[in-house]
Motif scaffolding. Structure first.
Motif, short mmCIF file in Angstrom:
data_model
loop_
_atom_site.label_atom_id
_atom_site.label_comp_id
_atom_site.label_asym_id
_atom_site.label_seq_id
_atom_site.Cartn_x
_atom_site.Cartn_y
_atom_site.Cartn_z
N PHE A 66 6.86 -18.65 -2.76
CA PHE A 66 5.78 -19.58 -2.43
C PHE A 66 4.60 -18.82 -1.85
O PHE A 66 3.45 -19.20 -2.03
CB PHE A 66 6.26 -20.64 -1.43
CG PHE A 66 7.04 -21.75 -2.06
CD1 PHE A 66 6.39 -22.80 -2.69
CD2 PHE A 66 8.42 -21.74 -2.03
CE1 PHE A 66 7.10 -23.82 -3.28
CE2 PHE A 66 9.14 -22.77 -2.62
CZ PHE A 66 8.48 -23.81 -3.25
N ILE A 67 4.90 -17.75 -1.12
CA ILE A 67 3.87 -16.91 -0.53
C ILE A 67 4.05 -15.49 -1.03
O ILE A 67 5.15 -14.95 -0.99
CB ILE A 67 3.94 -16.93 1.01
CG1 ILE A 67 3.50 -18.31 1.52
CG2 ILE A 67 3.06 -15.86 1.62
CD1 ILE A 67 3.55 -18.45 3.02
N ASP A 68 2.97 -14.92 -1.53
CA ASP A 68 2.95 -13.52 -1.97
C ASP A 68 1.57 -12.99 -1.61
O ASP A 68 0.57 -13.37 -2.23
CB ASP A 68 3.20 -13.44 -3.47
CG ASP A 68 3.27 -12.01 -3.99
OD1 ASP A 68 2.86 -11.08 -3.24
OD2 ASP A 68 3.70 -11.82 -5.13
N ARG A 126 -8.61 -9.15 5.84
CA ARG A 126 -8.03 -8.69 7.11
C ARG A 126 -7.84 -9.87 8.07
O ARG A 126 -6.85 -9.93 8.79
CB ARG A 126 -8.91 -7.63 7.76
CG ARG A 126 -8.61 -6.23 7.28
CD ARG A 126 -9.29 -5.17 8.13
NE ARG A 126 -10.74 -5.23 8.10
CZ ARG A 126 -11.50 -4.70 7.14
NH1 ARG A 126 -10.94 -4.05 6.13
NH2 ARG A 126 -12.82 -4.79 7.18
N THR A 127 -8.79 -10.80 8.09
CA THR A 127 -8.65 -11.96 8.98
C THR A 127 -7.51 -12.87 8.53
O THR A 127 -6.98 -13.62 9.34
CB THR A 127 -9.94 -12.79 9.06
OG1 THR A 127 -10.23 -13.37 7.79
CG2 THR A 127 -11.11 -11.95 9.54
N GLY A 166 -0.57 -15.01 6.79
CA GLY A 166 -1.32 -15.29 8.01
C GLY A 166 -1.67 -16.76 8.13
O GLY A 166 -1.64 -17.33 9.23
N ASP A 167 -2.00 -17.41 7.00
CA ASP A 167 -2.28 -18.85 7.00
C ASP A 167 -1.05 -19.62 7.45
O ASP A 167 -1.14 -20.55 8.25
CB ASP A 167 -2.70 -19.33 5.62
CG ASP A 167 -4.02 -18.75 5.15
OD1 ASP A 167 -4.84 -18.36 6.00
OD2 ASP A 167 -4.21 -18.68 3.92
N MET A 179 1.98 -22.81 11.43
CA MET A 179 3.19 -23.03 12.22
C MET A 179 2.88 -23.02 13.72
O MET A 179 3.47 -23.78 14.49
CB MET A 179 4.25 -21.98 11.88
CG MET A 179 4.91 -22.23 10.52
SD MET A 179 6.34 -21.19 10.23
CE MET A 179 5.56 -19.66 9.74
N ALA A 180 1.94 -22.19 14.14
CA ALA A 180 1.56 -22.15 15.55
C ALA A 180 0.90 -23.47 15.96
O ALA A 180 1.18 -24.00 17.04
CB ALA A 180 0.62 -20.98 15.81
#
Length: 163
Positions: free
Chosen positions: A60-62, A90-91, A32-33, A38-39
């Motif tokens: 790199f992301i898990d 959740r956020t 989510g980060d 990217m947005a």
């Protein structure tokens, strides 16, 4: 004269991938980060999933690893309860199954000890005219830290009985 607003430089998918690899190498990040970054960077929508899949494939992301580290840090250092940790995860866009699994692994005895210590400290600075008012303030504080109602009421009762 008012200053001119700064123009945001948009990043290509390759630039975003390189930037996210550097960020993820320095510290854990959730998917989510990465999506939010990217947005803000203006990466085209159709290329974001490709970048994210590459970051996941290269480990790199898990999200599970992130959730476990986040839970450990917030429960031990910040003294948060399971409900607050779950809400924050959740956020971050973590899957509900991962959140349930990680939060259920919290040690209840350690959680109760953290809560008792937090309440003891809060008690020293809390002013109340009656025991009823004091009990309400301490209970609200425990709930704001994200502890279950049953654990919070038990800890508050135990603290007030020991006085």
């Amino acid at each position: 004269m008012s200053p001119k607003p700064r123009e945001r430089k948009t990043k290509s998918a390759a630039e975003a991938l390189a930037s996210l690899m550097r960020l993820c190498a320095r510290g854990e990040r959730a998917s989510g980060d990465a999506r939010r970054l990217m947005a803000t960077w203006g990466v085209p929508v159709e290329e974001r999933d490709g970048v994210l899949q590459r970051l996941i494939a290269d480990r790199f992301i898990d999200d599970r690893r992130y959730a476990e580290a986040y839970t450990r840090e917030k429960s031990r250092l910040a003294g948060w309860g399971g409900r607050k940790i779950a809400a924050q995860l959740r956020t971050k866009g973590i899957d509900a199954a991962i959140i349930a699994d990680v939060v259920s692994s919290l040690d209840e005895d350690r959680q109760a000890a953290h809560l008792a210590e937090k309440l003891r400290r809060k008690r020293a600075t809390t002013k109340a005219a009656t025991e009823y008012e004091l009990r309400g303030k301490l209970l609200r504080y425990a709930l704001s830290l994200g502890y279950d109602y049953d654990m919070a009421i038990e800890a508050v009762d135990k603290l007030l009985r020991s006085e």
